[in-house]
Write a protein that holds these residues in place. Structure first.
Motif, PDB file in Angstrom:
ATOM      1  N   VAL A 152     -11.210  -2.419  -1.711  1.00 28.07           N
ATOM      2  CA  VAL A 152     -10.396  -1.083  -1.146  1.00 28.07           C
ATOM      3  C   VAL A 152      -8.878  -1.869  -1.145  1.00 28.07           C
ATOM      4  N   ALA A 153      -9.232  -3.192  -0.924  1.00 29.34           N
ATOM      5  CA  ALA A 153      -7.315  -3.680  -1.576  1.00 29.34           C
ATOM      6  C   ALA A 153      -7.211  -3.243  -2.626  1.00 29.34           C
ATOM      7  N   LYS A 154      -7.718  -3.135  -3.555  1.00 30.51           N
ATOM      8  CA  LYS A 154      -7.953  -3.518  -5.392  1.00 30.51           C
ATOM      9  C   LYS A 154      -7.822  -1.806  -6.062  1.00 30.51           C
ATOM     10  N   ASP A 155      -8.569  -1.300  -5.043  1.00 28.51           N
ATOM     11  CA  ASP A 155      -8.331   0.264  -4.912  1.00 28.51           C
ATOM     12  C   ASP A 155      -7.261   1.011  -5.019  1.00 28.51           C
ATOM     13  N   ILE A 156      -6.865   0.915  -3.642  1.00 29.54           N
ATOM     14  CA  ILE A 156      -5.802   1.463  -2.677  1.00 29.54           C
ATOM     15  C   ILE A 156      -4.733   2.118  -3.531  1.00 29.54           C
ATOM     16  N   ASN A 157      -4.013   1.556  -4.644  1.00 29.05           N
ATOM     17  CA  ASN A 157      -2.982   2.372  -4.875  1.00 29.05           C
ATOM     18  C   ASN A 157      -3.075   3.254  -6.186  1.00 29.05           C
ATOM     19  N   HIS A 158      -4.489   3.093  -6.708  1.00 28.04           N
ATOM     20  CA  HIS A 158      -5.408   4.120  -7.928  1.00 28.04           C
ATOM     21  C   HIS A 158      -5.607   5.390  -7.890  1.00 28.04           C
ATOM     22  N   PRO A 159      -4.818   5.882  -8.110  1.00 26.55           N
ATOM     23  CA  PRO A 159      -4.782   7.416  -7.580  1.00 26.55           C
ATOM     24  C   PRO A 159      -6.567   8.244  -8.400  1.00 26.55           C
ATOM     25  N   SER A 160      -6.528   6.998  -9.431  1.00 30.34           N
ATOM     26  CA  SER A 160      -7.498   7.853  -9.769  1.00 30.34           C
ATOM     27  C   SER A 160      -8.996   7.459  -9.125  1.00 30.34           C
ATOM     28  N   VAL A 161      -9.253   6.749  -7.718  1.00 32.49           N
ATOM     29  CA  VAL A 161      -9.941   6.646  -7.465  1.00 32.49           C
ATOM     30  C   VAL A 161      -9.825   7.545  -6.447  1.00 32.49           C
ATOM     31  N   ILE A 162     -11.396   8.326  -5.837  1.00 34.27           N
ATOM     32  CA  ILE A 162     -11.199   9.687  -5.035  1.00 34.27           C
ATOM     33  C   ILE A 162     -12.026   9.295  -3.955  1.00 34.27           C
ATOM     34  N   TYR A 200       3.754   6.752 -10.687  1.00 34.72           N
ATOM     35  CA  TYR A 200       5.124   6.640  -9.735  1.00 34.72           C
ATOM     36  C   TYR A 200       4.595   5.056 -10.064  1.00 34.72           C
ATOM     37  N   THR A 201       6.529   3.912  -9.555  1.00 36.80           N
ATOM     38  CA  THR A 201       6.164   2.583  -8.764  1.00 36.80           C
ATOM     39  C   THR A 201       7.092   2.561  -7.399  1.00 36.80           C
ATOM     40  N   ALA A 202       5.844   1.890  -6.998  1.00 40.95           N
ATOM     41  CA  ALA A 202       6.685   1.211  -5.968  1.00 40.95           C
ATOM     42  C   ALA A 202       7.594   0.008  -6.230  1.00 40.95           C
ATOM     43  N   ARG A 203       9.167  -0.140  -5.349  1.00 38.94           N
ATOM     44  CA  ARG A 203       8.890  -1.704  -5.774  1.00 38.94           C
ATOM     45  C   ARG A 203       9.716  -1.831  -4.136  1.00 38.94           C
ATOM     46  N   VAL A 204       8.538  -3.426  -3.734  1.00 35.80           N
ATOM     47  CA  VAL A 204       9.568  -3.171  -2.680  1.00 35.80           C
ATOM     48  C   VAL A 204       9.500  -5.337  -2.477  1.00 35.80           C
ATOM     49  N   GLU A 205      11.228  -5.204  -2.349  1.00 31.38           N
ATOM     50  CA  GLU A 205      11.829  -6.365  -2.562  1.00 31.38           C
ATOM     51  C   GLU A 205      12.378  -6.632  -1.172  1.00 31.38           C
ATOM     52  N   GLN A 262       2.342   0.643  -9.568  1.00 32.22           N
ATOM     53  CA  GLN A 262       1.898   2.264  -9.535  1.00 32.22           C
ATOM     54  C   GLN A 262       1.398   2.967  -8.564  1.00 32.22           C
ATOM     55  N   PHE A 263       1.803   4.123  -8.769  1.00 31.43           N
ATOM     56  CA  PHE A 263       0.635   4.725  -7.401  1.00 31.43           C
ATOM     57  C   PHE A 263       0.832   6.660  -8.340  1.00 31.43           C
ATOM     58  N   GLY A 264      -0.214   7.575  -8.222  1.00 34.08           N
ATOM     59  CA  GLY A 264       0.521   8.722  -8.400  1.00 34.08           C
ATOM     60  C   GLY A 264       0.083   9.922  -6.758  1.00 34.08           C
ATOM     61  N   ILE A 265       0.593  10.615  -6.496  1.00 38.79           N
ATOM     62  CA  ILE A 265       1.508  11.075  -5.842  1.00 38.79           C
ATOM     63  C   ILE A 265      -0.023  12.999  -6.046  1.00 38.79           C
ATOM     64  N   ARG A 266      -0.416  12.902  -5.043  1.00 38.41           N
ATOM     65  CA  ARG A 266      -1.821  13.707  -5.059  1.00 38.41           C
ATOM     66  C   ARG A 266      -2.589  14.473  -3.659  1.00 38.41           C
ATOM     67  N   THR A 267      -2.866  15.269  -3.899  1.00 33.99           N
ATOM     68  CA  THR A 267      -3.699  15.486  -2.633  1.00 33.99           C
ATOM     69  C   THR A 267      -5.554  15.432  -2.493  1.00 33.99           C
ATOM     70  N   ARG A 298       0.616  -1.125   0.241  1.00 30.38           N
ATOM     71  CA  ARG A 298       0.143   0.145  -0.052  1.00 30.38           C
ATOM     72  C   ARG A 298       1.160   0.931   0.021  1.00 30.38           C
ATOM     73  N   VAL A 299       0.513   1.948  -1.025  1.00 31.40           N
ATOM     74  CA  VAL A 299       1.313   3.281  -0.853  1.00 31.40           C
ATOM     75  C   VAL A 299       0.283   4.693  -0.442  1.00 31.40           C
ATOM     76  N   THR A 300       0.649   5.672   0.073  1.00 33.12           N
ATOM     77  CA  THR A 300       0.019   6.452   0.371  1.00 33.12           C
ATOM     78  C   THR A 300       0.830   7.917   0.488  1.00 33.12           C
ATOM     79  N   THR A 301       0.293   9.113   0.289  1.00 28.20           N
ATOM     80  CA  THR A 301       1.405  10.129  -0.115  1.00 28.20           C
ATOM     81  C   THR A 301       0.692  11.502   0.669  1.00 28.20           C
ATOM     82  N   PRO A 302       0.671  10.908   2.533  1.00 26.19           N
ATOM     83  CA  PRO A 302      -0.006  12.186   3.428  1.00 26.19           C
ATOM     84  C   PRO A 302       0.596  13.371   3.646  1.00 26.19           C
ATOM     85  N   ASP A 303       1.590  13.846   2.777  1.00 25.30           N
ATOM     86  CA  ASP A 303       1.701  15.214   2.408  1.00 25.30           C
ATOM     87  C   ASP A 303       2.945  15.672   1.160  1.00 25.30           C
ATOM     88  N   VAL A 304       2.025  16.927   1.114  1.00 26.82           N
ATOM     89  CA  VAL A 304       2.111  16.993  -0.483  1.00 26.82           C
ATOM     90  C   VAL A 304       2.457  17.948  -0.433  1.00 26.82           C
TER      91      VAL A 304
END
Length: 813
Positions: A375-385, A243-248, A261-266, A163-169
């Motif tokens: 929610v699990a499907k949508d959480i990293n989609h910046p289009s979903v508001i 953007y893309t976040a990759r966890v190894e 993939q994710f997007g940075i937005r408020t 999961r990716v969030t952008t709390p401060d932009v």
């Protein structure tokens, strides 16, 4: 590893071993590639129960099978099948053993299969699905969305665990929080290292973090890394930067790698400043859409979902509502890439049924799982508001229903506090018990007054709808259900917009569903009220089922088109949409674009001359005028017709071959429209739009020549292997002018590595099948959908009576 598993499937009508012992056919398997709609190729029937709701498809039970060979090197790993959607009541079997289930039909779900696998040999995967009187529209059936095979080492990022969030932009920096559920199947403790990398759209690394993690046997732990991205490129509808976040996961070597993939937005909202994305105020130009893809049925091919989003955006929409069920992952991917905002909706019913065998029986046991899946499907989609927890739920007018409202809303917030929660509440439906009681009294006093479903009731009430929506019972009975939401979604509730500004000054409102013909008045309310975020019309795309709710029925003695707004067999589509089921824009789309302020050129819509002066037996509030943007009415010379010109100016002058037919004031009959009553004669019809005498634009319609040619226009120059290409089939003259009054049957043939998936027109009432290789045009148009099955190239040829054949060659690679 996560790999597509869409090929190699076969399907048939369900036949149990007991059926086969009893003599039922058990060998009629047909090879298919999923996504696949098992229902769309079945025979429609006027005897189908509640057939108007499904487009007269009967429903049925189906099964799919596939062989899967898993090498022994994967022994001890997590092996799972991820289904993006199987409609409905799916059972998944591995070598005859039940491995998993899903009741809803629209949820993404994962079935762990490694306990049932025999390694280094073929394993049979079977999936059962069924549909019967379980929806108010066409659902399709079967494995209608993507399937993936997931294979992971014993220590791994859990499925849907990134999961990716952008709390401060701000413009200089963005804080990106990457959290991951790390799971261990080992029987001993292990310490691994978790490395996180963030890359921009070009693949350049812009942030990195690392942390050790100790896992106890058979446990799951959460890692959370806060990373800083300098000069972030913000995701928005006009600049959909990803953007893309990759966890190894590393223990000596890299043992798992998962990316998203994710997007940075408020995202912020309040009743004074409205909706703000990245600090910019946004009014939502919204379209409700069903999940089907017209001639493909419910099959959610990625290319089809992307085309749908692209066409809606080109038509002026910036937001879609997935009415009334969760959208496919493929559609959300397209919205991310193209810049389309999304309201993803969970349910059409809770505990009270709307059809005989719908999800309401399963809802109390399954709702938490389905919300978690959404929610699990949508959480990293910046289009979903927005998450919408329901649509026109009767329980929203009851205090115990409000308990359910709060329960669902808080579960969504628990899983994802970064987005807004709404609900498409229809005040009319919320007091439906009162409406029905009044209807029963009326039926008792006037036998024969009752009949039709809730759509018929809503439309028949007409002007009284606003009175009911703004009534005190609706105000008081929906107050608690509205109070649990971040944004009050209102279906056909425009009468509450200004009323609630006074009654509930902190309430933020969104028109989650509105009648298409009211867009001029609705948009004026949206623009003049900061607490109203936007408007979602019913609908952006025409859809299968709810047959005829947007069809205008003329007052004819021989009319047998059904009661209320439903069309009898062979009614197929609702025929309410800015775009028809093939993706061609209808006149209402250009009117809406004008109202939105996105179109300056006038648009000419001509009512069919053969219908001049004819009245209507039924005029649906979901309908638009029976118009075509054409001056091709051969055989109607000398007959009068009505011409509508949509314009943002003050006046329109109409010319035929340079001779003025008069000037009409815009707005005399309705806003943004000028009306003319003229005699049809072939030639050039030109509309000139003026703003207090100053020309602002002009548009011309030209009568086509007598020659008729078949044209094929693919939506791309080449198609990827396995991909889809959409080919517009049109009847035109030598200059490319459409013959709207020369419809005929067109036949399609293919030569090369390709298969015809669907062939259709926008005609709302037809007995023709989408899976046949011939189809009639409608107003001069049809659409063929082809899937490339191999490398090289293929040719497509169209033939029709009285015209020359035409062929195109499409490269595949």
């Amino acid at each position: 590893m996560r790999a597509a598993l869409n090929d190699g499937w076969s399907f048939r009508a369900k036949a149990t071993p007991f059926d086969e012992i009893g003599g039922a056919e058990g060998n009629d398997w047909r090879e298919v590639t999923v996504p696949h709609d098992a229902l769309i190729g079945t025979e429609r029937s006027k005897e189908a129960p509640r057939g108007e709701t499904t487009g007269y498809f009967r429903g049925g039970a189906f099964e799919y099978r596939r062989l899967l060979n898993v090498p022994s090197k994967d022994r001890g790993k997590l092996i799972a099948l991820e289904f993006d959607g199987v409609y409905r009541n799916a059972n998944v079997y591995v070598n005859g053993a039940l491995a998993g289930q899903d009741a809803f039909g629209y949820s993404r779900f994962t079935v762990r299969i490694d306990p049932f696998i025999n390694f280094d040999t073929d394993n049979e995967i079977r999936v059962d699905a069924r549909t019967h009187l379980d929806s108010r529209w066409y659902t399709g059936a079967g494995i209608y969305r993507d399937v993936h095979l997931v294979v992971k080492n014993p220590v791994h990022v859990a499925v849907d665990g990134l999961r990716v969030t952008t709390p401060d932009v701000d413009q200089e920096w963005a804080t990106v929080v990457v959290s991951a559920d790390i799971e261990s199947l080992l029987s001993t403790s292990i310490t691994a290292r978790i490395d996180t990398v963030v890359e921009d759209a070009s693949g350049t690394e812009v942030a990195r973090g690392t942390t050790p993690l100790t896992l106890l046997p058979h446990s799951t732990a959460v890692t959370r890394q806060r990373l800083l991205v300098a000069g972030p490129a913000l995701w928005d509808v006009d600049t959909p930067e990803l953007y893309t976040a990759r966890v190894e996961v590393t223990a000596d070597d890299v043992i798992d790698s998962t990316a998203t993939q994710f997007g940075i937005r408020t995202l912020k909202v309040d009743p004074v400043r409205g909706l703000r994305i990245n600090g910019r105020s946004v009014k939502l130009r919204g379209a409700c859409i069903h999940h089907d893809n017209g001639p493909l049925g419910s099959a959610a091919f990625g290319d089809a979902e992307e085309r749908k989003v692209r066409l809606l955006k080109e038509a002026g929409f910036n937001a879609i509502r997935s009415a009334h069920n969760p959208a496919s992952s493929a559609l959300l991917d397209a919205c991310d890439r193209l810049g389309m905002l999304v309201m993803d909706e969970a349910f059409d019913m809770w505990t009270q049924a709307k059809t005989a065998f719908d999800y309401s029986f399963e809802f109390p046991q399954w709702w938490e799982k389905d919300i978690a899946s959404l929610v699990a499907k949508d959480i990293n989609h910046p289009s979903v508001i927005f998450y919408s927890i329901g649509n026109e739920i009767p329980e929203t007018g009851d205090r115990f229903g409000a308990v359910w409202s709060r329960r669902l809303a808080e579960k969504v917030r628990e899983l994802d506090p970064t987005r807004l929660v709404t609900n498409g509440i229809n005040g009319f439906v919320s007091v439906l018990d009162m409406v029905l009681e009044g209807r029963r009294r009326r039926a008792s006093a006037e036998p024969g007054a009752a009949g039709g479903g809730v759509n018929t009731m809503m439309g028949a009430i007409g002007a009284m709808m606003n009175q009911i929506q703004s009534s005190e019972p609706v105000t008081s009975r929906t107050e608690e259900s509205f109070a649990v939401l971040d944004v009050a979604g209102m279906n056909y509730g425009v009468a509450r917009y200004e009323l609630d500004r006074e009654l509930f000054p902190d309430r933020v409102i969104l028109g989650t569903e509105t009648w298409p013909g009211d867009i001029d008045a609705n948009w004026a309310l949206v623009q003049s009220n900061s607490h109203v975020l936007g408007d979602f019309t019913w609908t952006g795309f025409d859809y299968l089922g709810e047959a005829g709710i947007g069809v205008l029925r003329y007052d004819e003695p021989t009319d047998d088109s059904g009661s209320g707004f439903a069309t009898t067999f062979p009614g197929l589509t609702a025929f309410t949409g800015d775009l028809d089921i093939t993706g061609f824009r209808r006149p209402v789309s250009y009117y809406r674009e004008t109202v939105f302020g996105l179109r300056r050129q006038p648009y000419i819509a001509v009512q069919r001359p053969e219908r001049y002066g004819q009245g209507f037996r039924a005029v649906s509030p979901w309908a638009w005028s029976d118009t075509v943007s054409s001056w091709s009415w051969r055989g109607s010379e000398g007959q009068r017709t009505n011409v509508e010109v949509y314009s943002a100016g003050t006046d329109v002058e109409l010319f035929l071959d340079g001779v003025s037919l008069g000037i009409a004031r815009v707005g005399e009959t309705r806003a943004f429209r000028a009306d003319f009553d003229v005699e049809y004669q072939p030639g050039e019809l030109t509309a000139v739009s003026c703003n207090e005498g100053v020309e602002t634009g002009r548009t011309t319609l030209t009568t086509p020549g007598t020659d008729i040619r078949l044209t094929l226009r693919p939506d791309k120059d080449a198609v990827a292997m396995g991909g889809l290409i959409f080919v517009e089939v049109q009847l035109e003259d030598a200059g490319g002018i459409l013959h709207t009054a020369a419809d005929r049957i067109v036949r399609i043939s293919l030569d090369g590595p390709a298969t015809l998936l669907g062939f259709a027109s926008g005609r709302p009432v037809t007995a023709e099948s989408f899976v046949d290789s011939e189809h009639s045009t409608f107003d001069g148009r049809a659409l063929a959908v082809v899937r490339a099955t191999g490398a090289g190239k293929f040719s497509m040829t169209a033939t029709a009576e009285g015209v020359s054949d035409t062929t195109i060659v499409v490269p595949v690679g």
